[in-house]
Motif scaffolding. Structure first.
Motif, short mmCIF file in Angstrom:
data_model
loop_
_atom_site.label_atom_id
_atom_site.label_comp_id
_atom_site.label_asym_id
_atom_site.label_seq_id
_atom_site.Cartn_x
_atom_site.Cartn_y
_atom_site.Cartn_z
N TRP A 37 -2.84 -5.14 -8.55
CA TRP A 37 -1.82 -6.12 -8.92
C TRP A 37 -2.41 -7.24 -9.77
O TRP A 37 -1.84 -7.64 -10.79
CB TRP A 37 -1.17 -6.71 -7.66
CG TRP A 37 -0.06 -7.68 -8.01
CD1 TRP A 37 1.25 -7.40 -8.15
CD2 TRP A 37 -0.21 -9.08 -8.29
NE1 TRP A 37 1.96 -8.53 -8.51
CE2 TRP A 37 1.08 -9.58 -8.60
CE3 TRP A 37 -1.29 -9.96 -8.31
CZ2 TRP A 37 1.31 -10.92 -8.91
CZ3 TRP A 37 -1.06 -11.29 -8.63
CH2 TRP A 37 0.22 -11.76 -8.94
N THR A 100 3.43 -1.88 -7.62
CA THR A 100 2.49 -2.27 -6.56
C THR A 100 3.16 -2.67 -5.25
O THR A 100 2.50 -2.70 -4.21
CB THR A 100 1.63 -3.47 -7.04
OG1 THR A 100 2.49 -4.61 -7.24
CG2 THR A 100 0.93 -3.12 -8.34
N TYR A 102 4.29 -5.71 -4.76
CA TYR A 102 4.02 -7.13 -4.55
C TYR A 102 4.82 -7.98 -5.54
O TYR A 102 4.95 -7.62 -6.71
CB TYR A 102 2.53 -7.44 -4.73
CG TYR A 102 1.65 -6.86 -3.65
CD1 TYR A 102 1.56 -7.48 -2.40
CD2 TYR A 102 0.91 -5.71 -3.89
CE1 TYR A 102 0.74 -6.95 -1.42
CE2 TYR A 102 0.09 -5.17 -2.91
CZ TYR A 102 0.02 -5.80 -1.68
OH TYR A 102 -0.78 -5.27 -0.70
N HIS A 103 5.32 -9.12 -5.04
CA HIS A 103 5.92 -10.15 -5.89
C HIS A 103 4.87 -11.22 -6.18
O HIS A 103 3.99 -11.49 -5.35
CB HIS A 103 7.12 -10.80 -5.20
CG HIS A 103 8.36 -9.97 -5.21
ND1 HIS A 103 9.07 -9.71 -6.35
CD2 HIS A 103 9.02 -9.35 -4.20
CE1 HIS A 103 10.12 -8.96 -6.06
NE2 HIS A 103 10.12 -8.72 -4.75
#
Length: 342
Positions: A37, A100, A102-103
Motif C-alpha cells: 500500500w 490492498t 486499505y483506506h
C-alpha cells in the motif's frame, strides 16, 4: 533558456523535492515504507504531483501569464486545487482500496469539504512551485530576448552608420528634382515626391518601434504606385484597407516584407488573378492578408530568411498573442497575419 538546460533544472528540482519529501515521511509518519500500500500510494502521489505541476507549468501559465490574463490564471489555480484531491480520492480511496483493502483516510473523514481542505497544503504547495518555476523561466527568456534585441539594434545602427549617405542631401536633391519637374512633367514629379516620402519614412519613422498604421498604409501604397510606374501600370494588384485607422499603431516596417515577396514571386500581369493585399481591423486586432499566384518554376519558400525574421520579431513583440498562417500549393501562396493593435 534552452530546452536542455530547462530539463536539467527540472531534474535537479524533482530529485531534491522527492528526496526531501521521502526522508521527512520516513522520519515522521511512515514506518512501513516496504508495504504494498505504501509503495503504491507514494508512487501514485508523486505522479499526481507531476501531473498538477506540469498541467500548470506547460498549459495554464503559458496561456495566461504572457497575455496578462490574471483572472483566468486565478480561476485555473482554484480548479487545480479541487482537481488534486479529486484525483487523489479516486486513486487512494477507490482503486488502492480495491487492490490492498486499505483506506488512506478514516471513512468518517471522507467529507468532500474536509478532504479538499486537508489536501490544500499539498495542492497549493505544488502549484506555488510550478508558478515560481514558470516565472523564473519567463523572466529568463524575456531578459534574453531584450538583450538580443539590443545587440541586433546596435548592429543595425553600426551598419547604418557605415552605409549612410546624408539623408538631408538626398531629401534636398529629390525636392529639387520635384520642383524642377512639377510644371513640365507632373507625373514624374509625383513619383519623386512619393520616393522622397518613402525614404523619409524608412529613415526616420523606422527608428521608432511602433508607427501609426495609417502611415504604414501610405508607405505600402507609395511602394505599389512606384512599382506600377516601373512597369507602365501593367500590374494586377488590389490593395484595400479601411479609412478609419484613427491612431492605431503597429511595429514599423512589418508588412513591407510580404508585399515585396508578392511582387518578387507572384504573377503580376494576370488581371483575372491579381495580387491581393488586404488590411482589416477587427476587435482591436489587425488582420493582414497577402495572396498571389506564382509560376510553377518559381521558388517560393515560405521558410525563407525573411519569414523567419518576421516570426522571430513577432514572437518577441507578441508572445502567444499573434498568428501567421501560410497556405501554399503548386501555384498559389497566401499569408494571413494577425496581431493586436496598440
Amino acid at each position: 533558456m534552452s530546452k536542455k538546460k530547462e530539463i536539467q533544472y527540472h531534474a535537479i528540482f524533482w530529485i531534491l523535492f522527492v528526496g526531501l519529501e521521502q526522508l521527512l515521511k520516513s522520519i515522521t509518519i511512515y514506518k512501513d515504507l516496504d508495504t504494498t500500500w505504501s509503495i503504491l500510494q507514494n508512487v501514485g502521489f508523486l505522479l499526481l504531483e507531476l501531473l498538477i505541476f506540469y498541467c500548470n507549468y506547460l498549459l495554464i501559465c503559458p496561456k495566461t501569464i504572457p497575455n496578462k490574463k490574471w483572472r483566468l490564471l486565478i480561476v485555473a489555480q482554484f480548479g487545480l486545487i479541487i482537481l488534486f484531491p479529486a484525483i487523489r480520492f479516486v486513486y487512494e480511496e477507490v482503486i488502492l482500496f480495491k487492490i490492498t483493502g486499505y483506506h488512506n483516510y478514516d471513512v468518517r473523514d471522507l467529507n468532500p469539504l474536509y478532504y479538499i481542505y486537508d489536501n490544500s497544503y499539498y495542492s497549493i504547495r505544488i502549484l506555488l512551485f510550478s508558478l515560481v518555476g514558470y516565472f523564473m523561466k519567463y523572466l529568463w527568456n524575456t531578459n534574453a530576448q531584450v538583450n538580443r534585441l539590443i545587440v541586433e539594434k546596435k548592429h543595425a545602427e553600426l551598419q547604418a552608420l557605415k552605409n549612410q549617405l546624408s539623408p538631408h542631401f538626398l531629401f534636398n536633391s529629390l525636392n529639387g528634382f520635384y520642383s524642377d519637374l512639377y510644371d513640365t512633367n507632373p507625373e514624374v514629379a509625383a513619383d519623386i515626391l512619393k520616393l522622397s516620402e518613402m525614404l523619409r519614412y524608412v529613415t526616420y519613422e523606422s527608428e521608432n518601434d511602433m508607427v501609426l498604421l495609417k502611415d504604414e498604409m501610405l508607405f505600402l501604397q507609395n511602394y505599389i504606385d512606384l512599382f506600377k510606374r516601373r512597369f507602365d501600370g501593367k500590374i494586377a494588384i488590389t490593395f484595400t484597407y479601411p479609412n478609419n485607422l484613427y491612431a492605431y499603431k503597429i511595429p514599423s516596417l512589418l508588412l513591407i516584407h510580404f508585399l515585396e515577396n508578392a511582387f518578387k514571386h507572384g504573377i503580376t500581369d494576370d488581371y483575372d488573378n491579381p495580387i491581393i493585399i488586404e488590411v482589416k481591423t477587427e476587435a482591436g486586432r489587425l488582420i493582414f492578408t497577402a495572396a498571389n499566384k506564382y509560376g510553377v518554376t518559381q521558388s517560393y519558400d515560405e521558410h525563407g530568411i525573411g519569414n523567419k525574421n518576421i516570426s522571430q520579431r513577432l514572437n518577441i513583440l507578441y508572445p502567444e498573442n499573434h498568428s501567421m498562417d501560410i497556405e501554399q500549393n503548386a501555384k498559389y501562396y497566401k499569408v494571413t497575419l494577425t496581431i493586436p493593435l496598440s
